[in-house]
Scaffold this motif. Sequence first.
Motif, mmCIF file in Angstrom:
data_model
loop_
_atom_site.group_PDB
_atom_site.id
_atom_site.type_symbol
_atom_site.label_atom_id
_atom_site.label_comp_id
_atom_site.label_asym_id
_atom_site.label_seq_id
_atom_site.Cartn_x
_atom_site.Cartn_y
_atom_site.Cartn_z
ATOM 1 N N GLU A 277 18.047 25.390 -34.636
ATOM 2 C CA GLU A 277 17.495 25.929 -33.401
ATOM 3 C C GLU A 277 18.213 25.367 -32.170
ATOM 4 O OE1 GLU A 277 13.160 26.287 -31.109
ATOM 5 O OE2 GLU A 277 13.379 25.007 -32.879
ATOM 6 N N ALA A 278 18.643 26.275 -31.289
ATOM 7 C CA ALA A 278 19.279 25.879 -30.028
ATOM 8 C C ALA A 278 18.401 26.285 -28.849
ATOM 9 C CB ALA A 278 20.652 26.523 -29.909
ATOM 10 N N PHE A 279 18.643 25.666 -27.696
ATOM 11 C CA PHE A 279 17.878 25.966 -26.485
ATOM 12 C C PHE A 279 18.781 25.756 -25.278
ATOM 13 C CE2 PHE A 279 17.197 21.700 -28.031
ATOM 14 C CZ PHE A 279 17.482 20.911 -26.945
ATOM 15 N N LEU A 280 18.483 26.472 -24.191
ATOM 16 C CA LEU A 280 19.330 26.438 -23.009
ATOM 17 C C LEU A 280 18.493 26.249 -21.745
ATOM 18 C CD1 LEU A 280 20.439 28.933 -25.019
ATOM 19 C CD2 LEU A 280 22.228 29.027 -23.279
ATOM 20 N N LEU A 281 19.031 25.487 -20.789
ATOM 21 C CA LEU A 281 18.527 25.423 -19.427
ATOM 22 C C LEU A 281 19.594 26.026 -18.518
ATOM 23 C CD1 LEU A 281 17.118 21.766 -19.165
ATOM 24 C CD2 LEU A 281 15.913 23.829 -19.898
ATOM 25 N N LEU A 282 19.188 26.955 -17.640
ATOM 26 C CA LEU A 282 20.115 27.605 -16.728
ATOM 27 C C LEU A 282 19.570 27.509 -15.306
ATOM 28 C CD1 LEU A 282 20.753 30.861 -18.800
ATOM 29 C CD2 LEU A 282 22.328 28.935 -18.558
ATOM 30 N N GLY A 283 20.453 27.277 -14.330
ATOM 31 C CA GLY A 283 20.023 27.218 -12.943
ATOM 32 C C GLY A 283 21.152 27.593 -12.010
ATOM 33 N N ARG A 284 20.803 28.233 -10.877
ATOM 34 C CA ARG A 284 21.787 28.663 -9.881
ATOM 35 C C ARG A 284 21.613 27.894 -8.573
ATOM 36 N NH1 ARG A 284 19.937 33.946 -11.292
ATOM 37 N NH2 ARG A 284 21.375 35.049 -12.667
ATOM 38 N N LYS A 285 22.721 27.436 -8.021
ATOM 39 C CA LYS A 285 22.707 26.854 -6.688
ATOM 40 C C LYS A 285 22.446 27.970 -5.673
ATOM 41 C CE LYS A 285 25.639 24.279 -3.447
ATOM 42 N NZ LYS A 285 26.899 23.544 -3.278
ATOM 43 N N PRO A 286 21.585 27.738 -4.700
ATOM 44 C CA PRO A 286 21.314 28.781 -3.695
ATOM 45 C C PRO A 286 22.582 29.206 -2.955
ATOM 46 C CG PRO A 286 19.734 26.988 -3.530
ATOM 47 C CD PRO A 286 20.787 26.522 -4.481
ATOM 48 N N LYS A 287 22.694 30.499 -2.695
ATOM 49 C CA LYS A 287 23.833 30.979 -1.909
ATOM 50 C C LYS A 287 23.676 30.612 -0.446
ATOM 51 C CE LYS A 287 25.167 34.812 -4.908
ATOM 52 N NZ LYS A 287 25.419 36.269 -5.009
ATOM 53 N N ILE A 288 22.438 30.570 0.030
ATOM 54 C CA ILE A 288 22.140 30.144 1.395
ATOM 55 C C ILE A 288 21.292 28.882 1.295
ATOM 56 C CG2 ILE A 288 21.043 30.738 3.581
ATOM 57 C CD1 ILE A 288 21.476 33.675 2.889
ATOM 58 N N PRO A 289 21.814 27.737 1.718
ATOM 59 C CA PRO A 289 21.053 26.489 1.572
ATOM 60 C C PRO A 289 19.682 26.585 2.234
ATOM 61 C CG PRO A 289 23.310 26.026 2.219
ATOM 62 C CD PRO A 289 23.123 27.520 2.332
ATOM 63 N N ALA A 290 18.696 26.117 1.491
ATOM 64 C CA ALA A 290 17.328 26.086 2.023
ATOM 65 C C ALA A 290 16.656 24.839 1.486
ATOM 66 C CB ALA A 290 16.552 27.337 1.617
ATOM 67 N N SER A 291 15.943 24.133 2.314
ATOM 68 C CA SER A 291 15.416 22.823 1.943
ATOM 69 C C SER A 291 14.451 22.880 0.786
ATOM 70 C CB SER A 291 14.731 22.180 3.150
ATOM 71 O OG SER A 291 13.654 22.990 3.595
ATOM 72 N N ASP A 292 13.801 24.026 0.575
ATOM 73 C CA ASP A 292 12.815 24.083 -0.498
ATOM 74 C C ASP A 292 13.382 24.702 -1.769
ATOM 75 O OD1 ASP A 292 13.105 26.620 0.451
ATOM 76 O OD2 ASP A 292 10.949 27.086 0.525
ATOM 77 N N ASP A 293 14.673 25.070 -1.788
ATOM 78 C CA ASP A 293 15.285 25.610 -3.007
ATOM 79 C C ASP A 293 15.774 24.495 -3.915
ATOM 80 O OD1 ASP A 293 15.041 28.345 -3.031
ATOM 81 O OD2 ASP A 293 16.673 28.629 -1.584
ATOM 82 N N CYS A 294 16.218 23.409 -3.337
ATOM 83 C CA CYS A 294 16.750 22.303 -4.123
ATOM 84 C C CYS A 294 16.543 21.019 -3.354
ATOM 85 C CB CYS A 294 18.232 22.519 -4.395
ATOM 86 S SG CYS A 294 19.037 21.109 -5.163
ATOM 87 N N GLU A 295 16.101 20.002 -4.038
ATOM 88 C CA GLU A 295 15.813 18.758 -3.346
ATOM 89 C C GLU A 295 17.062 18.073 -2.819
ATOM 90 O OE1 GLU A 295 14.975 15.353 -6.309
ATOM 91 O OE2 GLU A 295 14.400 17.177 -7.357
ATOM 92 N N TYR A 296 18.253 18.555 -3.213
ATOM 93 C CA TYR A 296 19.502 17.938 -2.746
ATOM 94 C C TYR A 296 20.091 18.656 -1.542
ATOM 95 C CZ TYR A 296 18.920 16.047 -7.400
ATOM 96 O OH TYR A 296 18.412 15.453 -8.511
ATOM 97 N N ASN A 297 19.521 19.804 -1.133
ATOM 98 C CA ASN A 297 20.047 20.531 0.038
ATOM 99 C C ASN A 297 19.391 19.996 1.314
ATOM 100 O OD1 ASN A 297 21.828 22.169 -1.280
ATOM 101 N ND2 ASN A 297 20.312 23.783 -1.639
#
Length: 297
Positions: A277-297
């Motif tokens: 059994e395999a499993f995947l995590l996928l995520g996209r960096k926001p195209k327009i930075p927004a403070s609530d999209d990622c804690e690192y922006n």
Amino acid sequence: MSSVDNSQELIAASKRYEDVTLSAEYVKSRIRYPASVFETVMAYVEESLGQPPRYPLAVDVGCGPGLMSTVFLAPYFDKVLGVDISESQIEQANLNNGYVNIEYKVSKAESLPVKDKSVTLVQVAATLHWLDHEKFYKECDRVLVPGGVIAAFSYTLNIHFDHPMAAEIAEVFLEMKTKLTSADNPYCEKREKLTLQKYTDESVQIPYRDSKRIDNEYIKVSTTVAGFLKFYRSVSLVRLYINSCPENMEWWNTCCQRFMEACGTADLETPLTYRIEAFLLLGRKPKIPASDDCEYN
């Protein structure tokens, strides 16, 4: 974000596949991901960034000898960079490299040798659990282009045998797995358990709002009894345990004999097919930075 923070464990993790002989054996014994896994990853990239003839740059983190994950990216990118903390794994990767657009370097995942906003895809195959997750995700955010993708995937030790004696084989294997993943095994550390838990722990989640996980992917492996046992032994929590003392090695040899008996054979080269059994995590960096999209922006 919480993260596993144990400097001694990090040091141990960095040396688990450093031996040259072990790295060469790793090439022969580790399973390859099916094309469907990479097609899923690239479809996610295409949703975000469209479909040019080729994307500029991908980084494969924890690439090992390159054959399990890095090479599958070559048709999609102008350049693929495989990085690993192990010098012996990178040595094997360079020996195996038959692609003009793939380069391998020794590097920590938390300090990638690429420019800011230069990477389309950061891929992490069977490696995420070894990393400092907070530092790694910050580094991904630095190097990814807007809309760039993080793809982290691995496989569990949940194995389904395609064999007339599957029930008997599974019973022996379950006994082996239960002991090796119990408190009796000091090498089954918290980081190893992140994989056993299929990356469901909060500490490993990709910190972008636009993210998802995919389960119920299965890797079909057609090998031999010997091939399966070599693969299982290549898993670090297994290898380190059985090599730690003569008693554990004797236990392993007994288990191998019982496993062969369950398979109804005395020949290690008897064919054996299984699914893992395999499993995947996928995520996209926001195209327009927004403070609530990622804690690192």
